[in-house]
Write a protein that holds these residues in place. Sequence first.
Motif, mmCIF file in Angstrom:
data_model
loop_
_atom_site.group_PDB
_atom_site.id
_atom_site.type_symbol
_atom_site.label_atom_id
_atom_site.label_comp_id
_atom_site.label_asym_id
_atom_site.label_seq_id
_atom_site.Cartn_x
_atom_site.Cartn_y
_atom_site.Cartn_z
ATOM 1 N N LEU A 61 0.843 -1.204 0.000
ATOM 2 C CA LEU A 61 0.000 0.000 0.000
ATOM 3 C C LEU A 61 0.873 1.248 0.000
ATOM 4 O O LEU A 61 0.518 2.274 -0.579
ATOM 5 C CB LEU A 61 -0.932 -0.002 1.223
ATOM 6 C CG LEU A 61 -1.996 -1.108 1.233
ATOM 7 C CD1 LEU A 61 -2.761 -1.118 2.556
ATOM 8 C CD2 LEU A 61 -2.961 -0.955 0.062
ATOM 9 N N ARG A 62 2.027 1.146 0.639
ATOM 10 C CA ARG A 62 2.965 2.271 0.662
ATOM 11 C C ARG A 62 4.008 2.150 -0.455
ATOM 12 O O ARG A 62 4.411 3.127 -1.046
ATOM 13 C CB ARG A 62 3.651 2.344 2.037
ATOM 14 C CG ARG A 62 2.814 3.079 3.078
ATOM 15 C CD ARG A 62 3.220 2.697 4.493
ATOM 16 N NE ARG A 62 2.732 1.351 4.839
ATOM 17 C CZ ARG A 62 3.500 0.333 5.192
ATOM 18 N NH1 ARG A 62 4.784 0.462 5.281
ATOM 19 N NH2 ARG A 62 2.974 -0.843 5.488
ATOM 20 N N ASP A 63 4.434 0.895 -0.677
ATOM 21 C CA ASP A 63 5.478 0.652 -1.659
ATOM 22 C C ASP A 63 4.942 -0.351 -2.690
ATOM 23 O O ASP A 63 5.079 -1.566 -2.509
ATOM 24 C CB ASP A 63 6.715 0.082 -0.934
ATOM 25 C CG ASP A 63 7.868 -0.194 -1.877
ATOM 26 O OD1 ASP A 63 7.723 0.095 -3.095
ATOM 27 O OD2 ASP A 63 8.896 -0.700 -1.404
ATOM 28 N N PRO A 64 4.304 0.147 -3.767
ATOM 29 C CA PRO A 64 3.579 -0.730 -4.700
ATOM 30 C C PRO A 64 4.409 -1.889 -5.241
ATOM 31 O O PRO A 64 3.885 -2.985 -5.452
ATOM 32 C CB PRO A 64 3.159 0.211 -5.830
ATOM 33 C CG PRO A 64 3.118 1.568 -5.197
ATOM 34 C CD PRO A 64 4.193 1.572 -4.142
ATOM 35 N N GLU A 65 5.702 -1.678 -5.420
ATOM 36 C CA GLU A 65 6.539 -2.737 -6.001
ATOM 37 C C GLU A 65 6.601 -3.987 -5.133
ATOM 38 O O GLU A 65 6.872 -5.081 -5.627
ATOM 39 C CB GLU A 65 7.968 -2.225 -6.213
ATOM 40 C CG GLU A 65 8.136 -1.496 -7.522
ATOM 41 C CD GLU A 65 9.584 -1.069 -7.737
ATOM 42 O OE1 GLU A 65 10.472 -1.909 -7.492
ATOM 43 O OE2 GLU A 65 9.792 0.093 -8.101
ATOM 44 N N ARG A 66 6.351 -3.805 -3.841
ATOM 45 C CA ARG A 66 6.389 -4.966 -2.947
ATOM 46 C C ARG A 66 5.376 -6.046 -3.364
ATOM 47 O O ARG A 66 5.497 -7.214 -3.009
ATOM 48 C CB ARG A 66 6.091 -4.544 -1.491
ATOM 49 C CG ARG A 66 7.167 -3.703 -0.832
ATOM 50 C CD ARG A 66 8.415 -4.518 -0.480
ATOM 51 N NE ARG A 66 8.157 -5.692 0.364
ATOM 52 C CZ ARG A 66 8.019 -5.647 1.690
ATOM 53 N NH1 ARG A 66 8.095 -4.496 2.356
ATOM 54 N NH2 ARG A 66 7.814 -6.757 2.370
ATOM 55 N N PHE A 67 4.359 -5.630 -4.126
ATOM 56 C CA PHE A 67 3.316 -6.575 -4.546
ATOM 57 C C PHE A 67 3.897 -7.723 -5.387
ATOM 58 O O PHE A 67 3.320 -8.806 -5.466
ATOM 59 C CB PHE A 67 2.210 -5.840 -5.324
ATOM 60 C CG PHE A 67 0.882 -6.552 -5.294
ATOM 61 C CD1 PHE A 67 0.026 -6.410 -4.207
ATOM 62 C CD2 PHE A 67 0.485 -7.371 -6.351
ATOM 63 C CE1 PHE A 67 -1.201 -7.075 -4.167
ATOM 64 C CE2 PHE A 67 -0.742 -8.036 -6.324
ATOM 65 C CZ PHE A 67 -1.585 -7.886 -5.230
ATOM 66 N N ALA A 68 5.053 -7.464 -5.998
ATOM 67 C CA ALA A 68 5.705 -8.505 -6.806
ATOM 68 C C ALA A 68 6.046 -9.743 -5.965
ATOM 69 O O ALA A 68 6.135 -10.854 -6.480
ATOM 70 C CB ALA A 68 6.960 -7.947 -7.469
ATOM 71 N N GLU A 69 6.226 -9.531 -4.649
ATOM 72 C CA GLU A 69 6.493 -10.694 -3.778
ATOM 73 C C GLU A 69 5.305 -11.663 -3.766
ATOM 74 O O GLU A 69 5.474 -12.875 -3.711
ATOM 75 C CB GLU A 69 6.760 -10.221 -2.332
ATOM 76 C CG GLU A 69 8.169 -9.679 -2.129
ATOM 77 C CD GLU A 69 8.341 -9.120 -0.720
ATOM 78 O OE1 GLU A 69 7.916 -9.785 0.262
ATOM 79 O OE2 GLU A 69 8.865 -7.993 -0.607
#
Lengths: 340, 196
Positions: free
Chosen positions: B18-26
Amino acid sequence: MNELERMYAEVPPPAENAVLEGRRRLLAAAHGTSPVTAPRPARRLLGLPRMGVRLAAVGALAVTIAAGVTIAQNVGGTDKEGRPRPVLPVIPAGPVANAADLLNRAATAAESRPFAPRPDQWIYVESRQRFPAIGTHVTTPKTRLVNFVERTWWRADGKQIARTQQGAYGDGKLRIETGNQLWKHNYPALAALPTDPTALDAWVASHVFIGGMRPKNAEERAAALYDQYSAVLRNGVAPPKTEAAVYRAIARIPGVTLRKNVVDMAGRPAIAVSRVTEGYLAKEILVDPKTYAYLAERVIVVKDHTLNALDGRSVDKKGAVLNLEMHSIPKVVDRPGQRP
Amino acid sequence: MTGEVRAGTDAAVIDASLRDPERFAELYDRHHATIHRYIARRLGRDQADDLMAETFLIAFAQRERYDLTCAGARPWLYGIATNLIGQHHRAENRFWRLIARTGADPAVESPSERVAERVSAQGMRRELAAALARLPRGQRDVLLLTAAGGLSADEIASALGIAKGTVHSRLNRARRKTRDALGGIDPRDVGEGVHA
């Protein structure tokens, strides 16, 4: 593991490029550099697969199978006036009058086939199949078909099945599986079936049309019976008396018609019964026009049909062949992998 | 809210994204193979490549609505994938009918890639495909989610947005209808997780 679970277990993992592409699209969305739902790449309308194994020599197939038929043809021959003589004394020699007549001849021919495997022996059936390659979305009478050969050894006690698969989608290795419990795939189960056609229909109704698979009307019942019986014939493992009962049961199904002058996948003449299903497909059972031995199953488009789905349009043109599948006359051998 | 989310869980990853969209790749790295397999099983491998990507794009767009008290995101992803498959129901019906007709299985084989073996007895696969083609979609969803493995009845209920009792009744009906195609065995051993 049952068939449902095996069905999942066999799915290979995604290709690396597909995984990378999915990740790339996700990161592009995360960076806000692309719309969240990116446009999909255009799909090829006509699937032209790049498969290593292509059309096997159909000519060679014709020779192999013709060799098996020669003996039977010589038995018949012609009489002094040049009229065809009956192949077997019990089968009438005149032209086939209708579907029921053909099926009765096929039943009589099946009954005269000697076949008595011991429980420790194996029943060998060679099946050759041709169909449009996976991914073909437009089929016409000119669509190229891929070949697939399956050799199956059914242990006569029903406990094991061995098979090799070759051609498109097969690697030729012998695999032995234990117990396929489907009644159609099991010699002792088929041998135990009633041989009276009415009783056979009743057996199928009580064992297959159960738990909500009950046909809703006469047409659904007819189509389902035809499919069930076609599958028994297609597998080729049925004992002669069961095969005969199946032909006689098909003769009673409404909507089954006679098709003369059909050509099988090896280009040889055949005679068939046919039933139209889903409004545009004819499912045909082909038999030898002289010996009335089972030859093949064929699914052919009898009316142009278009299906619009989200992944694109698929079109089946009248005359297109969607499946052709023939099997050899079953033979008894002593070991799996052994050819007669 | 953030303090209640256990570290390392899918929920924690979604929360972080939610804060760091790229983390969704995990989340993608953890679950893409499962989702691909599920879609490939119902629509073939080529369709699965595209719809796997789309499942995660939709999940990403809806991540703010994710209930962070659900530690594992798999049911949520399965639910999104099932919705996408539902939009392709005509293609799915065609897919099962193709298997029933020829025994060729586009989930295992692919037009763009030759797979060396057709593993199982094709006869049985054909029977099962014919039965699946006739199942109503709701029952087919439950049966195929159950067989996919790893989901409890509660999770299937939440994936499909239906009551747990509905999961059981649909599963029982679907099993009765596919019993013959599975070899006449009562397929009670399919996905025992549902009874847990």
